[in-house]
Design a protein around this motif. Sequence first.
Motif, mmCIF file in Angstrom:
data_model
loop_
_atom_site.group_PDB
_atom_site.id
_atom_site.type_symbol
_atom_site.label_atom_id
_atom_site.label_comp_id
_atom_site.label_asym_id
_atom_site.label_seq_id
_atom_site.Cartn_x
_atom_site.Cartn_y
_atom_site.Cartn_z
ATOM 1 N N GLU A 192 0.848 -1.198 0.000
ATOM 2 C CA GLU A 192 0.000 0.000 0.000
ATOM 3 C C GLU A 192 0.887 1.253 0.000
ATOM 4 O O GLU A 192 0.644 2.224 0.694
ATOM 5 N N VAL A 193 1.967 1.169 -0.796
ATOM 6 C CA VAL A 193 2.933 2.268 -0.925
ATOM 7 C C VAL A 193 2.336 3.321 -1.869
ATOM 8 O O VAL A 193 1.927 2.986 -2.977
ATOM 9 N N LYS A 194 2.298 4.566 -1.413
ATOM 10 C CA LYS A 194 1.611 5.616 -2.188
ATOM 11 C C LYS A 194 2.298 5.912 -3.523
ATOM 12 O O LYS A 194 1.647 6.130 -4.526
ATOM 13 N N ASN A 195 3.632 5.966 -3.531
ATOM 14 C CA ASN A 195 4.325 6.288 -4.795
ATOM 15 C C ASN A 195 4.910 5.029 -5.447
ATOM 16 O O ASN A 195 6.033 5.031 -5.960
ATOM 17 N N ALA A 196 4.126 3.961 -5.441
ATOM 18 C CA ALA A 196 4.601 2.647 -5.905
ATOM 19 C C ALA A 196 5.146 2.692 -7.338
ATOM 20 O O ALA A 196 6.142 2.039 -7.653
ATOM 21 N N LYS A 197 4.501 3.490 -8.194
ATOM 22 C CA LYS A 197 4.903 3.544 -9.606
ATOM 23 C C LYS A 197 6.290 4.184 -9.736
ATOM 24 O O LYS A 197 7.170 3.671 -10.427
#
Length: 304
Positions: free
Chosen positions: A152-157
């Motif tokens: 659930e990492v916000k800046n995964a991309k």
Amino acid sequence: MEYHRPVLLEESIDAMAIKPDGVYVDVTFGGGGHSDLIASKLTEGKLYSFDQDGDAQEQSKKIDSPVFTFVRANFRDLKKYLRLHRVKQVDAILADLGVSSHQFNVAERGFSTRFDGPLDMRMNPETGMSAADVVNEYSEEQLHRIFGIYGEVKNAKTLAKLIVSQRGRKAIETIGEFKQAIASCTPKGKENKYLAQVFQALRIEVNDELKALEEMLEQAAEVLKPGGRLVVISYHSLEDRLVKNFIAKGKFFGEVEKDLFGNEIKPLEAVNRKPITPTEQELLENSRSRSAKLRVAEKREVND
């Protein structure tokens, strides 16, 4: 090596409703805290404790009791190994889904963001791919998916893109190299929380944790006797959602199925509507218990 006292120890053992002559399974032996207490309550009964970790197998030697059997296996093979021990039905099954504090405290295992060591994270270091394999070999899309869904990492991309560009220069082999590689993505002042989410995502992927949990829950429902108890302690929302859905609906996604008469078709019934959480006292004594949720279910009688 010291193991911590297990989270929600008394609450989980109480929930198992142990009878001295019953048959019990602890599918996550870890440091053996739960198993030790269960074994102490048995006279004629049997306890089978599963763990795929060699360290856990060493710890299991401390429990010197004729009622106790250690099984070196992943809990996704629950039914197979119980069958090998000629066990068809059991009275209760306990699963504590946390990574044992011991695994976190050994730098070589690569679970912890606090130490430098190989980027490994395998629960069974003898098989399968390591976290370094995932970081160095997965495509950008695959990395984006696991960090987004499992961490659930916000800046995964952005994180996935950065890893792919960094590993192009040099393979990322250690925790130190990995933290350095993703430093420009790591929010200032929130490093610990961010790294915990990133490491959680890698650990879940490396150990196929969610699929293994689904397989274990389905098998647990089959091997429990009617009236038998399933007791599960989870530590993050992904696991807890699977456990909650399976208890409520007999499946992991979608709505509960019904028979011709409108009766719900599901193997388990929740014993407590809300999950049991640690007391104030336990939270003070053990920070690892902060996110713990204990759910208890009972196998439905065949004719209800």
